[in-house]
Scaffold this motif. Structure first.
Motif, PDB file in Angstrom:
ATOM      1  N   HIS A 162       0.847  -1.195   0.000  1.00  0.00           N
ATOM      2  CA  HIS A 162       0.000   0.000   0.000  1.00  0.00           C
ATOM      3  C   HIS A 162       0.881   1.243   0.000  1.00  0.00           C
ATOM      4  CE1 HIS A 162      -3.274  -2.725   1.102  1.00  0.00           C
ATOM      5  NE2 HIS A 162      -2.490  -3.190   2.067  1.00  0.00           N
ATOM      6  N   THR A 163       0.500   2.247  -0.762  1.00  0.00           N
ATOM      7  CA  THR A 163       1.258   3.513  -0.743  1.00  0.00           C
ATOM      8  C   THR A 163       0.678   4.436   0.320  1.00  0.00           C
ATOM      9  OG1 THR A 163      -0.149   4.431  -2.481  1.00  0.00           O
ATOM     10  CG2 THR A 163       1.912   3.401  -3.174  1.00  0.00           C
ATOM     11  N   PHE A 164       1.583   5.211   0.898  1.00  0.00           N
ATOM     12  CA  PHE A 164       1.154   6.232   1.855  1.00  0.00           C
ATOM     13  C   PHE A 164       2.124   7.404   1.810  1.00  0.00           C
ATOM     14  CE2 PHE A 164       4.169   3.757   4.299  1.00  0.00           C
ATOM     15  CZ  PHE A 164       4.781   4.653   5.164  1.00  0.00           C
ATOM     16  N   ARG A 165       1.685   8.515   2.373  1.00  0.00           N
ATOM     17  CA  ARG A 165       2.454   9.763   2.314  1.00  0.00           C
ATOM     18  C   ARG A 165       2.151  10.590   3.555  1.00  0.00           C
ATOM     19  NH1 ARG A 165       1.222  14.796  -0.747  1.00  0.00           N
ATOM     20  NH2 ARG A 165       3.145  15.691  -1.576  1.00  0.00           N
ATOM     21  N   VAL A 166       3.190  11.147   4.144  1.00  0.00           N
ATOM     22  CA  VAL A 166       3.052  11.919   5.376  1.00  0.00           C
ATOM     23  C   VAL A 166       3.418  13.375   5.097  1.00  0.00           C
ATOM     24  CG1 VAL A 166       3.901  12.222   7.741  1.00  0.00           C
ATOM     25  CG2 VAL A 166       3.605   9.929   6.798  1.00  0.00           C
ATOM     26  N   THR A 167       2.638  14.294   5.650  1.00  0.00           N
ATOM     27  CA  THR A 167       2.983  15.723   5.618  1.00  0.00           C
ATOM     28  C   THR A 167       3.361  16.140   7.025  1.00  0.00           C
ATOM     29  OG1 THR A 167       1.272  15.999   3.936  1.00  0.00           O
ATOM     30  CG2 THR A 167       2.234  17.999   4.865  1.00  0.00           C
ATOM     31  N   ARG A 168       4.478  16.858   7.135  1.00  0.00           N
ATOM     32  CA  ARG A 168       4.978  17.251   8.446  1.00  0.00           C
ATOM     33  C   ARG A 168       5.003  18.767   8.611  1.00  0.00           C
ATOM     34  NH1 ARG A 168       7.293  13.334  11.432  1.00  0.00           N
ATOM     35  NH2 ARG A 168       7.633  11.308  10.423  1.00  0.00           N
ATOM     36  N   ASN A 169       5.093  19.203   9.860  1.00  0.00           N
ATOM     37  CA  ASN A 169       5.313  20.616  10.161  1.00  0.00           C
ATOM     38  C   ASN A 169       6.704  20.984   9.663  1.00  0.00           C
ATOM     39  OD1 ASN A 169       5.861  23.101  11.253  1.00  0.00           O
ATOM     40  ND2 ASN A 169       5.553  22.508  13.396  1.00  0.00           N
ATOM     41  N   GLU A 170       6.764  21.872   8.677  1.00  0.00           N
ATOM     42  CA  GLU A 170       8.061  22.271   8.149  1.00  0.00           C
ATOM     43  C   GLU A 170       8.255  23.781   8.229  1.00  0.00           C
ATOM     44  OE1 GLU A 170       9.725  20.453   4.835  1.00  0.00           O
ATOM     45  OE2 GLU A 170       8.759  18.519   5.130  1.00  0.00           O
ATOM     46  N   ASP A 171       7.521  24.430   9.128  1.00  0.00           N
ATOM     47  CA  ASP A 171       7.738  25.862   9.326  1.00  0.00           C
ATOM     48  C   ASP A 171       8.928  26.042  10.260  1.00  0.00           C
ATOM     49  OD1 ASP A 171       7.237  28.442   8.770  1.00  0.00           O
ATOM     50  OD2 ASP A 171       5.534  28.675  10.124  1.00  0.00           O
ATOM     51  N   LEU A 172       9.631  27.134  10.057  1.00  0.00           N
ATOM     52  CA  LEU A 172      10.849  27.377  10.831  1.00  0.00           C
ATOM     53  C   LEU A 172      10.591  28.298  12.013  1.00  0.00           C
ATOM     54  CD1 LEU A 172      13.455  27.969   8.001  1.00  0.00           C
ATOM     55  CD2 LEU A 172      13.268  25.994   9.469  1.00  0.00           C
ATOM     56  N   LEU A 180      17.856  21.536   9.798  1.00  0.00           N
ATOM     57  CA  LEU A 180      17.980  20.119  10.143  1.00  0.00           C
ATOM     58  C   LEU A 180      16.788  19.673  10.978  1.00  0.00           C
ATOM     59  CD1 LEU A 180      21.784  19.855  11.026  1.00  0.00           C
ATOM     60  CD2 LEU A 180      20.624  18.959   8.992  1.00  0.00           C
ATOM     61  N   ARG A 181      16.346  20.554  11.908  1.00  0.00           N
ATOM     62  CA  ARG A 181      15.211  20.201  12.760  1.00  0.00           C
ATOM     63  C   ARG A 181      13.929  20.078  11.955  1.00  0.00           C
ATOM     64  NH1 ARG A 181      10.738  21.558  14.229  1.00  0.00           N
ATOM     65  NH2 ARG A 181      10.844  23.412  12.942  1.00  0.00           N
ATOM     66  N   ARG A 182      13.800  20.897  10.895  1.00  0.00           N
ATOM     67  CA  ARG A 182      12.583  20.892  10.094  1.00  0.00           C
ATOM     68  C   ARG A 182      12.264  19.487   9.580  1.00  0.00           C
ATOM     69  NH1 ARG A 182      12.446  24.270   4.593  1.00  0.00           N
ATOM     70  NH2 ARG A 182      11.465  25.954   5.761  1.00  0.00           N
ATOM     71  N   ARG A 183      13.306  18.735   9.232  1.00  0.00           N
ATOM     72  CA  ARG A 183      13.107  17.406   8.668  1.00  0.00           C
ATOM     73  C   ARG A 183      12.401  16.465   9.646  1.00  0.00           C
ATOM     74  NH1 ARG A 183      18.994  15.935   7.585  1.00  0.00           N
ATOM     75  NH2 ARG A 183      18.068  13.857   7.426  1.00  0.00           N
ATOM     76  N   PHE A 184      12.409  16.817  10.925  1.00  0.00           N
ATOM     77  CA  PHE A 184      11.834  15.927  11.931  1.00  0.00           C
ATOM     78  C   PHE A 184      10.597  16.540  12.590  1.00  0.00           C
ATOM     79  CE2 PHE A 184      16.331  14.990  11.508  1.00  0.00           C
ATOM     80  CZ  PHE A 184      16.312  13.623  11.309  1.00  0.00           C
ATOM     81  N   GLY A 185       9.918  17.443  11.880  1.00  0.00           N
ATOM     82  CA  GLY A 185       8.715  18.049  12.425  1.00  0.00           C
ATOM     83  C   GLY A 185       7.607  17.025  12.601  1.00  0.00           C
ATOM     84  N   PRO A 186       6.675  17.272  13.509  1.00  0.00           N
ATOM     85  CA  PRO A 186       5.589  16.307  13.757  1.00  0.00           C
ATOM     86  C   PRO A 186       4.647  16.202  12.559  1.00  0.00           C
ATOM     87  CG  PRO A 186       5.215  18.351  14.959  1.00  0.00           C
ATOM     88  CD  PRO A 186       6.582  18.452  14.382  1.00  0.00           C
ATOM     89  N   PRO A 187       4.045  15.014  12.345  1.00  0.00           N
ATOM     90  CA  PRO A 187       3.118  14.837  11.226  1.00  0.00           C
ATOM     91  C   PRO A 187       1.843  15.667  11.411  1.00  0.00           C
ATOM     92  CG  PRO A 187       3.886  12.714  12.065  1.00  0.00           C
ATOM     93  CD  PRO A 187       4.293  13.751  13.066  1.00  0.00           C
ATOM     94  N   VAL A 188       1.291  16.145  10.300  1.00  0.00           N
ATOM     95  CA  VAL A 188       0.029  16.880  10.349  1.00  0.00           C
ATOM     96  C   VAL A 188      -1.006  16.272   9.400  1.00  0.00           C
ATOM     97  CG1 VAL A 188       1.052  19.069  11.082  1.00  0.00           C
ATOM     98  CG2 VAL A 188       0.901  18.538   8.639  1.00  0.00           C
ATOM     99  N   ARG A 189      -0.584  15.326   8.554  1.00  0.00           N
ATOM    100  CA  ARG A 189      -1.523  14.693   7.614  1.00  0.00           C
ATOM    101  C   ARG A 189      -0.945  13.360   7.167  1.00  0.00           C
ATOM    102  NH1 ARG A 189      -2.640  17.102   1.579  1.00  0.00           N
ATOM    103  NH2 ARG A 189      -0.376  17.211   1.756  1.00  0.00           N
ATOM    104  N   LEU A 190      -1.816  12.357   7.026  1.00  0.00           N
ATOM    105  CA  LEU A 190      -1.428  11.052   6.488  1.00  0.00           C
ATOM    106  C   LEU A 190      -2.359  10.720   5.323  1.00  0.00           C
ATOM    107  CD1 LEU A 190       0.028   8.293   6.481  1.00  0.00           C
ATOM    108  CD2 LEU A 190      -1.629   7.535   8.221  1.00  0.00           C
ATOM    109  N   GLU A 191      -1.786  10.580   4.126  1.00  0.00           N
ATOM    110  CA  GLU A 191      -2.551  10.190   2.944  1.00  0.00           C
ATOM    111  C   GLU A 191      -2.283   8.710   2.659  1.00  0.00           C
ATOM    112  OE1 GLU A 191      -2.453  13.604  -0.222  1.00  0.00           O
ATOM    113  OE2 GLU A 191      -0.560  13.618   0.913  1.00  0.00           O
ATOM    114  N   VAL A 192      -3.348   7.959   2.436  1.00  0.00           N
ATOM    115  CA  VAL A 192      -3.212   6.530   2.127  1.00  0.00           C
ATOM    116  C   VAL A 192      -4.151   6.198   0.979  1.00  0.00           C
ATOM    117  CG1 VAL A 192      -2.603   5.925   4.504  1.00  0.00           C
ATOM    118  CG2 VAL A 192      -5.006   5.841   3.787  1.00  0.00           C
TER     119      VAL A 192
END
Length: 714
Positions: A253-263, A282-294
């Motif tokens: 199954h494909t899925f996609r995550v959107t994360r908080n990428e604001d600085l 560097l921290r931006r890459r590890f922002g918390p998820p805000v959306r999961l598309e499946v």
């Protein structure tokens, strides 16, 4: 189209500084303000208004009158827009909710209410996009000989080709990541496309989970010949046995995550802003998820695992008909099928920069000394105007200094190269680089270091403010003394986006504007804090108050029986103080016309509040980006252009500049542009008092009409 008459005007001529003395000046009293403020629901919600903007983008993809590959591109733009909205706006909203900052928005909605409405509306729009892709675009592309197929639709030879591609190129890049007690759930990078793989060990019968990232370095839609394409994840999914030998592949199954990428950078605490920003990137890459598309076919147990490990709520899960992530449709839209695209368009040199037919480039300095030049991109060429201005300044031995702001520029920018050449030639070069330009931070850091190494004076603006203004000043030693040449515009110094962004720019030697620009650069690079200007309005000091004052002046003109009208063209109109001033004007009977590409928080057509306000939106092949503020001014119109939208961030947290157009020709030309935009026959979306946008059936398309004028000029 040239936005000005070809008849030159001498400097100093044009609109006098104040045509009428209104005695006493109009100042709204408590009663007038109360008449506005009694409408407690007078502001539309900005987040929901943005979603309605992206809905208009989707409606372009649905429009059968548009060329097919352009419709395909609008589907990709819709996806990119929504991604950024979640990374920044939804992430910020969730952050405020988590921090307990439960302050209602100007619309009166609480943050949790706004978030619920965002998720509901986004789900409807995302499902609508998937339907448009599946039911309209894919069949239409197929009829045109461009086929987007799935794995099972490939013939034997095509499958063999994909097998070789996987073996030779894709397989060496893939990294399968197992999940078990010895392997914790892997980090899923934001916006990456992933395969959730359910495996079974045939010896033990035990099931296992693994994640495979779809490499973004390959084409999203794999060409298999004859303009047939298959999604890359289908190719990978069909060959997973090579990644997991000895295991049974049960489900993919494909899925996609959107994360908080604001600085978030605390500038006051950072000794070195560059170092602080690099760390934050560097921290931006590890922002918390805000959306999961499946994909809607995902197995319940796999979805449960993703939801649990990623920490998203059920509301933040979007089940969609695949394929996910339609940004890859840009590649399809780029196919060389010109009959399926907008007709080719080439910008031309502005007439005032091409008055003499010659093989040699025009001398921009000589042309600017003769008369001001009002540019309208992309109809007027950026390369033969703004870019040539900077390049000639770098090469001219009489030029002593170049000072310029840079917010965003292209990866191979001739502007950057020209500034480096100027510095290496011994000229004084000051560059205000905004390294906090969202999503361009990394590129701007590189350019900042490159400019510094070449000997340019690089400044990162004022602490706590983004430098968003678009200003370039050239100081030249001439026989009659030092002369300043200015370019002030509404768009970035970016040769690539200048071909698709609609923007205005003024090239001038007007001494009063030059004096103001000199003070502005001193403010940005030194300790000077001159907050007053003659021909500029500068945020955060004077744009809001300056515009509100001019709106009030229109009320005074109207009350005195003189011509009065306010017309504004902007990307966004959100600022409550400006909107309330426009409401006051409407209550007084002043006609107010707004042309807003994106967000509009003003409610037009509300009885007793905004009956004389109309709001339109134009979207098309070019991104409407210019900001114009036009006032009837009792019969002697006044117009300003610049970088500022009517938003809190622009008016309070950025350095923005509006310049007053110095000549009657320029003011008239901008007025003509607005006349065409607001003409009832011009195709546009109209906003009603409930926040609903409805497209009219106007037969004139603004951008096509301007292209036609430009071609006739050529």
């Amino acid at each position: 189209m040239s936005l000005e008459s070809l008849q030159p005007t001498a400097h100093g001529e044009g609109v006098p500084e104040e045509t009428f003395d209104v005695e006493p000046p109009y100042v709204p009293d408590h009663e007038a303000l109360a008449a506005v403020e009694k409408f407690e629901d007078r502001f539309l919600d900005r987040e929901l208004s943005w979603l309605r903007f992206n809905q208009r983008v989707l409606e372009l993809a649905e429009d059968p009158q548009l060329p097919l590959l352009e419709r395909t591109r609008f589907l990709a733009i819709f996806t990119s827009n929504l991604d950024e909205f979640f990374m920044v706006r939804v992430a910020g909203l969730k952050r405020r909710i988590a921090a307990g900052v439960a302050v209602p928005a100007a619309s009166g909605l609480m943050p949790t209410e706004v978030l619920d409405l965002i998720l509901t509306t986004t789900r409807e729009l995302s499902e609508r996009q998937a339907r448009v892709f599946r039911d309209d675009i894919v069949p239409a592309l197929s009829d045109a000989g461009i086929e987007l197929v799935r794995w099972d639709d490939l013939d034997r030879e095509e499958q063999k080709l994909c097998k070789r591609l996987f073996r030779d190129r894709v397989f060496p890049v893939l990294t399968p990541l197992a999940v078990d007690p010895a392997h914790p759930f892997p980090y899923i990078s934001g916006l990456s496309l992933n395969l959730a793989v359910l495996l079974r060990n045939p010896k033990t019968g035990k099931e296992h989970f693994a994640r495979v990232k779809v490499p973004p370095i390959f084409e999203r839609f794999v060409p298999v010949g004859n303009q047939r394409f298959v999604p890359l994840e289908d190719v990978i999914g069909e060959h997973l046995k090579r990644l997991f030998p000895g295991m049974e592949v049960l489900e993919v199954h494909t899925f996609r995550v959107t994360r908080n990428e604001d600085l978030e950078v605390e500038e006051d605490d950072a000794e070195n802003l560059l170092a602080a920003l690099e760390k934050e990137l560097l921290r931006r890459r590890f922002g918390p998820p805000v959306r999961l598309e499946v994909e809607e076919s995902i197995a319940p147990q796999v979805l449960d695992l993703l939801v649990t490990e990623l920490g998203v709520s059920d509301q933040e899960v979007f089940k969609l008909r695949g394929p996910l992530d339609l940004r890859g449709l840009h590649d399809i839209a780029d196919l060389p099928r010109h009959e399926l695209k907008y007709p080719a368009f080439l910008p031309t040199t502005h007439p005032r920069l091409a008055e003499v037919e010659s093989a040699a480039p025009v001398d921009v300095f000589k042309a600017a000394r003769r008369h001001d030049v009002l540019l309208h991109h992309p109809y007027d060429s950026f390369a033969t105007s703004v870019q040539r201005f900077i390049e000639q300044a770098a090469a001219d031995p009489h030029v002593l200094a170049i000072k310029q702001t840079l917010y965003r520029t292209s990866g191979d920018s001739p502007i950057i190269d020209a500034l480096i050449d100027a510095a290496e030639a011994g000229k004084q070069v000051l560059v205000i680089v905004e390294i906090k330009a969202r999503f361009d931070e990394q590129a701007n850091i590189r350019w900042a270091r490159k400019l510094e190494q070449a000997g340019c004076h690089v400044v990162y603006g004022l602490v706590g403010l983004k430098t968003h203004c678009k200003v370039a000043m050239v100081v030249r030693d001439e026989p009659d003394g030092i002369r300043r040449y200015l370019h002030i515009g509404t768009g970035n110094y970016n040769p690539k986006t200048s071909r698709t962004y609609e923007d205005l720019g003024l090239i001038t030697t007007n001494e009063r504007i030059g004096e103001d620009a000199a003070h502005l650069f001193n403010n940005l690079s030194g300790w000077s804090r001159n907050a007053t200007y003659d021909q500029l309005l500068v945020a955060p000091d004077s744009i809001r108050d300056g515009l509100v004052e001019r709106i009030h002046r229109e009320i005074a003109h109207h009350q005195a029986g003189r011509p009065a009208r306010v017309r504004i063209k902007a990307n966004s109109v959100v600022d409550e103080a400006v909107i309330d001033a426009l409401y006051l004007a409407s209550q007084a009977g002043v006609p107010v016309e707004l042309l807003v590409r994106g967000i509009c928080a003003l409610r037009p057509g509300v009885p007793g509040l905004s009956e004389s306000v109309t709001v339109r939106s134009v979207l098309g092949r070019f991104l409407e980006h210019s900001r114009v503020f036009w006032f009837e001014n009792g019969g002697e119109p006044e117009a300003w252009i610049g970088s500022a939208d009517m938003m809190h961030r622009n008016l309070d947290r950025r350095v923005e500049v509006l310049v007053r157009l110095p000549g009657e020709d320029e003011v008239r030309s901008v007025g003509d542009l607005l006349d065409l935009a607001f003409d009832p026959d011009t195709n546009a979306w109209l906003l009603d008092s409930d926040g609903v946008w409805t497209r009219n059936d106007g037969h004139v398309h603004l951008q096509e009409a301007l292209i036609d004028r430009q071609r006739r000029r050529r």
